[in-house]
Design an enzyme around this catalytic site. Structure first.
Site, mmCIF file in Angstrom:
data_model
loop_
_atom_site.group_PDB
_atom_site.id
_atom_site.type_symbol
_atom_site.label_atom_id
_atom_site.label_comp_id
_atom_site.label_asym_id
_atom_site.label_seq_id
_atom_site.Cartn_x
_atom_site.Cartn_y
_atom_site.Cartn_z
ATOM 1 C CB SER A 193 -1.011 -0.533 0.831
ATOM 2 O OG SER A 193 -1.294 1.022 1.860
ATOM 3 C CE1 TYR A 197 -4.278 -2.152 4.594
ATOM 4 C CE2 TYR A 197 -3.968 -0.050 4.426
ATOM 5 C CZ TYR A 197 -4.140 -1.200 3.752
ATOM 6 O OH TYR A 197 -4.236 -1.236 2.816
HETATM 7 N N1 LIG Z 1 -8.682 -0.464 -2.032
HETATM 8 C C1 LIG Z 1 -7.598 0.482 -1.392
HETATM 9 O O1 LIG Z 1 -7.736 1.671 -1.542
HETATM 10 C C2 LIG Z 1 -6.504 -0.196 -1.227
HETATM 11 C C3 LIG Z 1 -5.243 0.395 -0.950
HETATM 12 C C4 LIG Z 1 -4.016 0.241 -1.003
HETATM 13 C C5 LIG Z 1 -3.674 -1.352 -0.937
HETATM 14 N N2 LIG Z 1 -5.026 -1.967 -0.805
HETATM 15 C C6 LIG Z 1 -4.482 -3.770 -0.408
HETATM 16 O O2 LIG Z 1 -5.396 -4.550 -1.982
HETATM 17 C C7 LIG Z 1 -5.515 -5.901 -1.049
HETATM 18 C C8 LIG Z 1 -6.820 -5.772 -2.221
HETATM 19 O O3 LIG Z 1 -7.900 -5.163 -2.031
HETATM 20 P P1 LIG Z 1 -9.160 -4.694 -2.485
HETATM 21 O O4 LIG Z 1 -8.781 -2.736 -1.788
HETATM 22 O O5 LIG Z 1 -8.970 -4.995 -3.183
HETATM 23 O O6 LIG Z 1 -10.135 -5.005 -0.613
HETATM 24 P P2 LIG Z 1 -11.574 -5.845 -1.250
HETATM 25 O O7 LIG Z 1 -11.737 -5.699 0.084
HETATM 26 O O8 LIG Z 1 -12.042 -5.787 -2.329
HETATM 27 O O9 LIG Z 1 -10.424 -7.419 -1.536
HETATM 28 C C9 LIG Z 1 -9.231 -8.120 -0.042
HETATM 29 C C10 LIG Z 1 -9.963 -9.593 -0.657
HETATM 30 O O10 LIG Z 1 -8.959 -10.696 0.437
HETATM 31 C C11 LIG Z 1 -10.079 -11.350 0.971
HETATM 32 N N3 LIG Z 1 -9.895 -11.735 2.530
HETATM 33 C C12 LIG Z 1 -9.487 -10.898 3.618
HETATM 34 N N4 LIG Z 1 -9.185 -11.674 4.680
HETATM 35 C C13 LIG Z 1 -8.801 -12.660 3.728
HETATM 36 C C14 LIG Z 1 -8.353 -14.355 4.220
HETATM 37 N N5 LIG Z 1 -8.373 -13.381 5.893
HETATM 38 N N6 LIG Z 1 -7.973 -15.115 3.783
HETATM 39 C C15 LIG Z 1 -8.370 -15.415 2.712
HETATM 40 N N7 LIG Z 1 -9.104 -14.193 2.068
HETATM 41 C C16 LIG Z 1 -8.878 -13.026 2.358
HETATM 42 C C17 LIG Z 1 -11.504 -11.184 1.222
HETATM 43 O O11 LIG Z 1 -12.268 -11.760 1.262
HETATM 44 C C18 LIG Z 1 -11.525 -9.945 -0.505
HETATM 45 O O12 LIG Z 1 -11.860 -11.045 -1.939
HETATM 46 C C19 LIG Z 1 -5.426 -5.480 0.069
HETATM 47 O O13 LIG Z 1 -4.087 -6.083 0.383
HETATM 48 C C20 LIG Z 1 -4.977 -4.099 0.619
HETATM 49 O O14 LIG Z 1 -4.798 -4.155 1.742
HETATM 50 C C21 LIG Z 1 -5.640 -1.543 -1.413
#
Ligand SMILES: NC(=O)c1ccc[n+]([C@@H]2O[C@H](COP(=O)([O-])OP(=O)(O)OC[C@H]3O[C@@H](n4cnc5c(N)ncnc54)[C@H](O)[C@@H]3O)[C@@H](O)[C@H]2O)c1
Length: 241
Positions: free
Chosen positions: A135, A148
């Site tokens: 991130s 986080y």
């Molecule tokens: N959305 C943002 O603004 C953002 C910014 C920076 C980084 N990220 C990172 O990107 C990645 C994806 O996030 P996203 O925004 O697509 O969120 P999201 O919630 O849409 O997707 C996350 C997925 O991870 C799965 N998950 C969560 N905990 C889990 C576990 N213990 N075991 C298996 N699966 C699990 C969830 O079920 C979900 O399908 C994450 O690592 C997040 O930290 C997101």
């Protein structure tokens, strides 16, 4: 875009049921990859088409070991590992709890690390790739995100160290750090917080789409990035220039 960058490439993707992981699965499939999507979300996985799916909690070492073994058996090997699964918590410092810290590190740091350990037993020397989604908050201060950010900073550091450790095998490790992206992850911020802080971490370009971040992940995983390892690729729309 090259239509054949991933023809026959065997790729487990964690977090494949939603958001960035789901868009990554769909992008890789569109480029010919054989994808093994791993997630906790049974319904989200079931709605994916053209991919193998596996329900697992990445914070469980046993579940990760089983998931990697299942991926190898199902796909016939692993060429590329993409760790996307992650959780977010809004944690004002006054209410920061050990439970929040423990859970964030278990899912965002320990899970991907164990996935890397297990996949490295199978990744081919010379062409293997690991992409870890971190991130932009791993390296830039964002209020209410101490726990986080720490979990993502740890994954970033882990990825850089691992890149140095496996470079002699010709295996690349690339941390990809998105900025704010329009997915379910960023919903649910408590209404009583001062939201003005959010302006600091939002790009003037607006939030990324999951597809935009998937494009960066696919690039990092592809032969187009063959000379990139141990270097963070930040995709935050200029939020921190
Ligand atoms: N959305 C943002 O603004 C953002 C910014 C920076 C980084 N990220 C990172 O990107 C990645 C994806 O996030 P996203 O925004 O697509 O969120 P999201 O919630 O849409 O997707 C996350 C997925 O991870 C799965 N998950 C969560 N905990 C889990 C576990 N213990 N075991 C298996 N699966 C699990 C969830 O079920 C979900 O399908 C994450 O690592 C997040 O930290 C997101």
């Amino acid at each position: 875009m090259s239509a054949s960058r991933f023809d026959g490439t065997k790729v487990p993707v964690t977090g494949g049921a939603s958001g960035i992981g789901r868009a990554t699965v769909q992008r890789l499939v569109s480029e010919g990859a054989l994808v093994f999507a791993v997630d906790l979300d049974v319904e989200g996985l079931a709605s994916l088409e053209g991919v193998h799916t596996h329900v697992a909690d990445v914070s469980s070492e046993e579940a990760v070991v089983t998931a990697v073994a299942a991926a190898v058996e199902t796909l016939g090997g692993i060429d590329v590992l993409i760790n996307v699964a992650g959780i977010h918590r809004t944690t004002p410092i006054e209410t920061l709890s050990v439970d929040d810290l423990t859970r964030l590190f278990a899912v965002n740091t320990v899970g991907p690390a164990i996935f890397c350990r297990e996949a490295l037993r199978h990744l081919p020397d010379g062409t293997g790739v690991i992409v870890n989604v971190t991130s932009s908050s791993a390296a830039h201060g964002n209020p209410y995100m101490t726990a986080y950010s720490a979990s993502k900073g740890a994954l970033l550091a882990f990825s850089l160290a691992l890149a140095a450790e496996v470079v002699h095998r010709g295996i690349r490790v690339v941390p990809v750090s998105p900025g704010t992206t329009a997915t379910p992850l960023i919903e649910g911020i408590p209404a009583d917080l001062d939201m003005s802080y959010y302006a600091r971490i939002r790009s003037l370009m607006g939030p990324a789409t999951p597809e935009q971040i998937a494009g960066v992940i696919a690039f990092a995983a592809s032969p187009d990035a063959a000379y990139i390892t141990g270097a963070e690729i930040r995709a935050d729309g200029g939020s921190h220039v």
